[in-house]
Design a protein around this motif. Structure first.
Motif, PDB file in Angstrom:
ATOM      1  N   LEU A  82       0.632  40.625  22.744  1.00  0.00           N
ATOM      2  CA  LEU A  82       1.602  39.778  22.622  1.00  0.00           C
ATOM      3  C   LEU A  82       2.887  40.114  23.432  1.00  0.00           C
ATOM      4  CD1 LEU A  82       1.499  39.221  18.642  1.00  0.00           C
ATOM      5  CD2 LEU A  82       1.250  37.499  20.394  1.00  0.00           C
ATOM      6  N   SER A 131       4.204  29.449  25.617  1.00  0.00           N
ATOM      7  CA  SER A 131       3.666  29.842  24.434  1.00  0.00           C
ATOM      8  C   SER A 131       2.599  28.536  23.949  1.00  0.00           C
ATOM      9  CB  SER A 131       4.401  30.251  23.257  1.00  0.00           C
ATOM     10  OG  SER A 131       5.300  31.450  23.812  1.00  0.00           O
ATOM     11  N   ARG A 153       1.101  35.373  14.655  1.00  0.00           N
ATOM     12  CA  ARG A 153       1.940  35.101  15.953  1.00  0.00           C
ATOM     13  C   ARG A 153       3.211  34.501  15.834  1.00  0.00           C
ATOM     14  NH1 ARG A 153      -0.102  30.627  19.935  1.00  0.00           N
ATOM     15  NH2 ARG A 153       1.345  31.011  21.886  1.00  0.00           N
ATOM     16  N   GLU A 208       4.547  37.619  25.850  1.00  0.00           N
ATOM     17  CA  GLU A 208       4.959  36.506  25.511  1.00  0.00           C
ATOM     18  C   GLU A 208       6.350  37.012  24.717  1.00  0.00           C
ATOM     19  OE1 GLU A 208       2.472  34.731  22.474  1.00  0.00           O
ATOM     20  OE2 GLU A 208       3.325  32.814  22.692  1.00  0.00           O
ATOM     21  N   TYR A 247      10.716  27.581  26.575  1.00  0.00           N
ATOM     22  CA  TYR A 247       9.658  28.789  26.729  1.00  0.00           C
ATOM     23  C   TYR A 247       8.489  28.375  25.490  1.00  0.00           C
ATOM     24  CZ  TYR A 247       7.841  33.389  26.838  1.00  0.00           C
ATOM     25  OH  TYR A 247       6.842  34.234  27.306  1.00  0.00           O
ATOM     26  N   LEU A 248       9.023  28.352  24.199  1.00  0.00           N
ATOM     27  CA  LEU A 248       7.784  28.376  23.511  1.00  0.00           C
ATOM     28  C   LEU A 248       6.912  27.252  23.581  1.00  0.00           C
ATOM     29  CD1 LEU A 248       9.931  29.137  20.191  1.00  0.00           C
ATOM     30  CD2 LEU A 248       8.186  30.596  21.468  1.00  0.00           C
ATOM     31  N   LEU A 278       6.853  36.103  16.688  1.00  0.00           N
ATOM     32  CA  LEU A 278       7.656  35.177  17.422  1.00  0.00           C
ATOM     33  C   LEU A 278       9.149  35.066  16.906  1.00  0.00           C
ATOM     34  CD1 LEU A 278       5.201  32.788  19.337  1.00  0.00           C
ATOM     35  CD2 LEU A 278       6.523  34.571  20.581  1.00  0.00           C
ATOM     36  N   LEU A 282       9.999  35.514  26.008  1.00  0.00           N
ATOM     37  CA  LEU A 282      10.765  34.881  24.935  1.00  0.00           C
ATOM     38  C   LEU A 282      12.174  35.501  24.825  1.00  0.00           C
ATOM     39  CD1 LEU A 282      11.544  32.627  22.745  1.00  0.00           C
ATOM     40  CD2 LEU A 282      10.653  34.247  21.011  1.00  0.00           C
TER      41      LEU A 282
END
Lengths: 126, 191
Positions: free
Chosen positions: B44, B153, B87, B47, B148-149, B91, B51
Motif C-alpha cells: 500500500l 486507485s 484498504r 498508493e 487520484y482515488l 486510505l 494520495l
C-alpha cells in the motif's frame, strides 16, 4: 490535450525507497510483534464487549425482577412467617375470633393507635 | 467473449486478487505476525504516498503522512480486527492525516512554487505531464484526492465518498469538475 482523460499514460510517483526502512524501523521499535491472546481479542472486540454487557444485564434482570414481583419473594415470605408465629402465640394465650385477627394484623403493621388498643386488650384480659 | 469483455474480466480478477492479498496481509498484521507490517507497507505504500502527495502537494509531507499512518495503525492494532475493508480504512486515514498537515501549514504555503509531480513514460506525454504537475495544485485538495482515488486507485465514487467523507454524488461531481477545470487550464493557459 485532446484526450478525454488528461492523465492518460501518466502515473503518480512511487514512494521513495528511503521511506521503507524508516517506517519498518518504527514498526520494530514501537511494538513487539506477538500474537494477540484470547483475552486481548475479546477486549478489543466491540461485539464481544456488548455481548458480555448484555449477558450481565440479562442475568441481573432475571435475578431482580422476579423477586420484586413474586408473591414468594424473600421479604414477603419472612413477613408471612412472622404473621403465622404471632397467630400461634396469640391463640396459645387464648385469643380467638375477631380479636385474634386484629391482634395478628396489628402486629404486622402496627400504628400507634393499634398498639394502644392492643395494650388495652391485653390489660383487660389480664 | 470479446476482447473488451476479456480485458474487463481480467481487470476485475486482478483487482479482486489484489484486494484479497491486502486482506490476508491485513489479517497477518492485525494478528501480530512479523510479516504483516512489511507486507502491508509493500502493498500500500505507493498508493498512500501518492494520495498524500496529491493532497498535500509536498513530497516531505507525504512521507510524514505515510509514516504517521503506519504508526497509528500500530497503535490501533489491537482494535483493528473489526475493520472489514482495510484498504478503504487506510486510505481514509491517509486522507485525514493529509488534511491535518494542510491545516497546520496553510498560512505558509506558496501555491505558485508548488508542483505535484506526475510522470509519463511516453516522451510525447511528458510535456503534458509537466504542465499538469504545475496545474494540479490549483485544484482544491478534495478534488485532487478524488481524481487520484478514481484514476489511480481505481475506486468507485461510492468508495471515494466513504474515504473522503462525502456523498457519492459529491464525489462524482468533484471528479467531473476537476477534470473539466484541468482541461480548460491546459487548453487555455492562464494569462
Amino acid at each position: 490535450m485532446k484526450t478525454q482523460n488528461p492523465f492518460e499514460g501518466m502515473e503518480p510517483p512511487k514512494a521513495p525507497a528511503s521511506l521503507r526502512p524508516i517506517v519498518l524501523q518504527s514498526f520494530d521499535s514501537s511494538i513487539e510483534f506477538e500474537s494477540l491472546d484470547v483475552w486481548e481479542r475479546i477486549w478489543a472486540s466491540r461485539r464481544l464487549r456488548f455481548a458480555w454487557l448484555f449477558t450481565v444485564a440479562v442475568l441481573l434482570l432475571m435475578n431482580v425482577v422476579p423477586s420484586l414481583f413474586s408473591s414468594t419473594s424473600p421479604l414477603r415470605a419472612e413477613g408471612s412467617r412472622a404473621q403465622r408465629r404471632h397467630q400461634l402465640e396469640a391463640s396459645a394465650i387464648g385469643f380467638q375470633g375477631p380479636t385474634l385477627e386484629r391482634l395478628v394484623s396489628s402486629s404486622r403493621s402496627a400504628s400507634l393507635k393499634d398498639q394502644l388498643e392492643l395494650l388495652a386488650i391485653l390489660e383487660g384480659r389480664q | 467473449m470479446s476482447a473488451v469483455s476479456q480485458t474487463l474480466w481480467l481487470t476485475e480478477v486482478l483487482a479482486s486478487t489484489n484486494e484479497d492479498e491486502i486482506k490476508n496481509t491485513w489479517l497477518d498484521f492485525v494478528g501480530g505476525r512479523p510479516n504483516g507490517g512489511p507486507g502491508l507497507y509493500d502493498l500500500l505504500a505507493d498508493e498512500l504516498y501518492g494520495l498524500a502527495l496529491w493532497t498535500t502537494g509536498s513530497a516531505d509531507d507525504a512521507c510524514d503522512v505515510v509514516q504517521t499512518v503506519f504508526l497509528k495503525l500500530l497503535e490501533r492494532r489491537p482494535a483493528l480486527g473489526r475493520v472489514r475493508h482495510p484498504r478503504s480504512y487506510i486510505l481514509r486515514m491517509t486522507r485525514s492525516a493529509s488534511i491535518d498537515v494542510l491545516r497546520r501549514r496553510r498560512p505558509t504555503i506558496d501555491v505558485a512554487e508548488v508542483e505535484i509531480p506526475i510522470l509519463a513514460s511516453d516522451p510525447a506525454r511528458r510535456v503534458d505531464a509537466r504542465r499538469i504537475s504545475q496545474l494540479l495544485i490549483r485544484l482544491p485538495p478534495n478534488q485532487r484526492a478524488t481524481v487520484y482515488l478514481r484514476l489511480f486507485s481505481d475506486l468507485s465514487f461510492r468508495q471515494i465518498g466513504v474515504i473522503t467523507g462525502a456523498p457519492t454524488f459529491t464525489a462524482a461531481s468533484r471528479f467531473r469538475l476537476a477534470l473539466q477545470r484541468l482541461r480548460t487550464w491546459v487548453e487555455r493557459p492562464k494569462r
